[in-house]
Design a protein around this motif. Structure first.
Motif, short mmCIF file in Angstrom:
data_model
loop_
_atom_site.label_atom_id
_atom_site.label_comp_id
_atom_site.label_asym_id
_atom_site.label_seq_id
_atom_site.Cartn_x
_atom_site.Cartn_y
_atom_site.Cartn_z
N ILE A 1 79.88 81.81 30.61
CA ILE A 1 79.01 82.98 30.48
C ILE A 1 79.84 84.25 30.28
O ILE A 1 79.60 85.02 29.36
CB ILE A 1 78.10 83.14 31.73
N MET B 1 82.05 83.85 26.85
CA MET B 1 81.48 83.39 25.59
C MET B 1 80.04 83.87 25.41
O MET B 1 79.76 84.64 24.50
CB MET B 1 81.54 81.86 25.52
N ALA B 2 79.14 83.42 26.29
CA ALA B 2 77.72 83.73 26.07
C ALA B 2 77.44 85.23 26.16
O ALA B 2 76.82 85.81 25.28
CB ALA B 2 76.87 82.95 27.07
N TYR B 3 77.95 85.86 27.25
CA TYR B 3 77.67 87.28 27.42
C TYR B 3 78.26 88.13 26.29
O TYR B 3 77.54 88.92 25.68
CB TYR B 3 78.13 87.76 28.81
N PRO B 4 79.57 88.00 26.00
CA PRO B 4 80.11 88.83 24.92
C PRO B 4 79.41 88.59 23.58
O PRO B 4 79.25 89.51 22.78
CB PRO B 4 81.58 88.45 24.82
N LEU B 5 78.97 87.37 23.36
CA LEU B 5 78.28 87.06 22.10
C LEU B 5 76.96 87.83 22.02
O LEU B 5 76.68 88.50 21.02
CB LEU B 5 78.03 85.55 22.03
#
Lengths: 309, 279
Positions: free
Chosen positions: A31, A34-38
């Motif tokens: 998270i 990867m997920a959050y910065p994306l």
């Protein structure tokens, strides 16, 4: 006594919270990095300002700028169309040859199969940067020009990477050289999975090699063809290293090989020459559009490949 | 009948011709790379394709003596090993839970975690850069490790969960009835059984970790923190007029993965194609 009690407790089906403990380390890293910065990059595309303290909401202005600003829009459209050409050349040449090589290598009576397989895969282990620098030398007309003309191959000694009309095609072909091993191995694995009786029936019925290929092999390996297409699509829309190595981040000559990856790097991270100040919001807008294009491309492809079986 | 086998024979000849041409296209540049790295600066222009008259090792000794090559190498090594280790530990723990926790939430988490296989992390670079700045990790090799671990987790969980699900339930059931704690089941029963899958996942990620240029390029500018590939870009600039040295640098940087590949090509090919074929 105490130990016994503990064991009893653990022998019942553990609750969800218990399992979550095992997942948390992976989940947190995934998270945060990867997920959050994306997802936050998508948000960032609506802002302006060079760092988090002076950020200001500007709506769709970054996107508007990308498509209407006089020089920027020309570069962006250039990078976009070059990326599509780069992808198409890889798609057709690399995956087309990949299928051919896989069919050859899975022919039962062929010899030297494992040698061919090993060789095809070698460039995949190289860094793109190494491949790029190596081909930069190989394609340098000054380097081997004299020797080539002596053996009558002088026409090969041309500045392929420095000529506007050839640079993009040549760079794409270098990329094919590098990655040929991946589709080939995936197709080999898929072709090996085809039940033998299918092929035997075809051969008893007197089908030609071409008929067996189009009527039996291709339909049966369709899911893998789809996977290869998705992989090629996603990877090529992010290509950067190969241009960095052979043509610099400016996509020389005169932006002829500028891809979305290099454009994104210049705009969002390094800053465009000559000002050299990055514009994170604008860069995020480039990333957002690439993200949407990838989603729009990948989802139907996934549907198409998994829907049939 | 004989006509048919003749046709088959001709087809084989054609197949071999095609494969030999491609093998030449693959091997020739590599041959040129290696032999020219043993020549002197000017002799690569005079005799570009032939073997060197005398194998000259000075390019290699200069690189080791005059540059930070060994530091780059060490940095890459540390980053790759630590990233692989953490990625394997986190992925296998999560995969164990996701394989045994049979609830709807687990399925959702599984899909959320493997979605990253399709999403190129590069797109998020601008935000990642700010996060690293915030964590004060820029310009250190520690900035790379969390990114690589995050990059590897989706494929790791995907492959390992499938693999653990295929383990016969009886094996774990017996241990559970005997009262073995879940974590012990993981370390003593599951881990030894999934070793082949662990090596697949490790190999799959090894190549992109070792060969990554993008994140070192945007995170690191300090000489002591550069990874091998970032160092190669610097040496490329430094030796630009001396191609034989550039080629020696390229050879040195390609050798580790190449040697590993040639010594275990079967596992390697399996590893690299694993994610895709199973999907």
């Amino acid at each position: 006594m105490k130990l016994n009690k503990q064991n009893k407790h653990l022998s019942v089906e553990p609750s969800g919270w218990y399992w979550l403990l095992y997942i948390i380390p992976a989940l947190l890293i995934y998270i945060i990095f990867m997920a959050y910065p994306l997802l936050d990059s998508l948000r960032l595309s609506f802002y302006t300002g060079s760092n988090s303290s002076n950020r200001e909401f500007i709506g769709f202005l970054n996107f508007k700028k990308l498509f209407t600003d006089e020089t920027l829009s020309v570069r962006y459209k250039g990078a976009f169309s070059h990326t599509i050409i780069f992808f198409l050349i890889n798609m057709v040449f690399q995956n087309g040859l990949g299928i051919l090589f896989a069919v050859i290598i899975t022919t039962r009576t062929m010899k030297a199969k494992s040698f061919y397989q090993t060789v095809i895969f070698i460039p995949t282990t190289f860094a793109v940067l190494v491949t790029g620098y190596l081909w930069k030398l190989l394609l340098n007309p000054i380097w081997a020009g004299d020797t080539l003309s002596k053996i009558g191959l002088g026409f090969l000694a041309r500045p392929w990477l420095g000529t506007k009309s050839t640079a993009l095609v040549v760079v794409s072909l270098i990329s094919c050289w590098q990655w040929m091993g991946i589709p080939t191995m995936m197709f080999i694995a898929a072709l090996k999975n085809i039940p033998k009786d299918c092929l035997e029936v075809a051969s008893i019925e007197g089908a030609t090699a071409w008929q067996t290929f189009t009527k039996i092999k291709v339909p049966l390996i369709k899911p893998v063809i789809g996977m290869v297409t998705i992989l090629t699509f996603v990877n090529n829309f992010n290509a950067f290293d190969i241009i960095f190595a052979t043509e610099t981040v400016n996509g020389a000559p005169n932006y002829a090989t500028d891809l979305l990856g290099t454009f994104f790097y210049r705009i969002g991270i390094a800053g465009e020459h000559p000002i050299a100040i990055a514009d994170p919001g604008l860069g995020a807008a480039v990333a957002t559009i690439t993200f949407i294009v990838l989603l729009l491309g990948v989802i139907p492809m996934l549907r198409y490949t998994s829907g049939d079986n | 009948m004989s006509n048919k086998s003749l046709k088959k024979h001709n087809r084989h000849t054609l197949y071999h011709v095609i494969m030999i041409i491609w093998c030449f296209i693959v091997l020739f540049p590599i041959y040129v790379l290696i032999i020219n790295s043993f020549k002197t600066r000017l002799s690569i222009y005079i005799n570009p394709f032939g073997l060197p008259k005398k194998f000259n090792l000075s390019n290699y000794t200069t690189i080791f003596k005059d540059s930070s090559f060994l530091i780059y190498f060490k940095n890459s090594f540390v980053v790759v090993i630590l990233s692989l280790l953490l990625m394997i530990i986190f992925s296998s723990l999560a995969a164990y839970a996701l394989a045994f926790w049979r609830k709807k939430q687990a399925r959702l988490l599984f899909f959320f975690l493997i979605a990253g296989m399709m999403l190129p992390i590069k797109i998020a670079s601008i935000r990642i850069l700010e996060i690293m700045k915030f964590l004060n990790l820029l310009n250190t090799i520690w900035s790379l490790i969390p990114i690589y671990v995050a990059m590897g987790i989706p494929i790791g969980i995907f492959v390992l969960t499938e693999f653990i699900r295929e383990i016969p339930l009886e094996l774990t059931q017996a241990a559970i009835i005997d009262g073995a704690p879940r974590f012990k089941i993981f370390t003593l029963i599951i881990t030894p059984l999934i070793k082949p899958a662990l090596s697949t996942v490790a190999i799959y990620n090894l190549v992109p970790y070792w060969n990554d240029l993008w994140f070192p390029l945007i995170f690191i500018s300090d000489e002591e923190s550069k990874t091998l590939l970032l160092g190669v870009t610097r040496l490329f600039g430094q030796y630009q007029t001396d191609w034989s040295k550039v080629l020696a640098v390229l050879t040195l940087s390609a050798i580790p993965v190449l040697a590993l590949y040639l010594s275990m090509s079967k596992q390697f090919i399996e590893g690299v194609t694993a994610g895709a074929v199973k999907g």
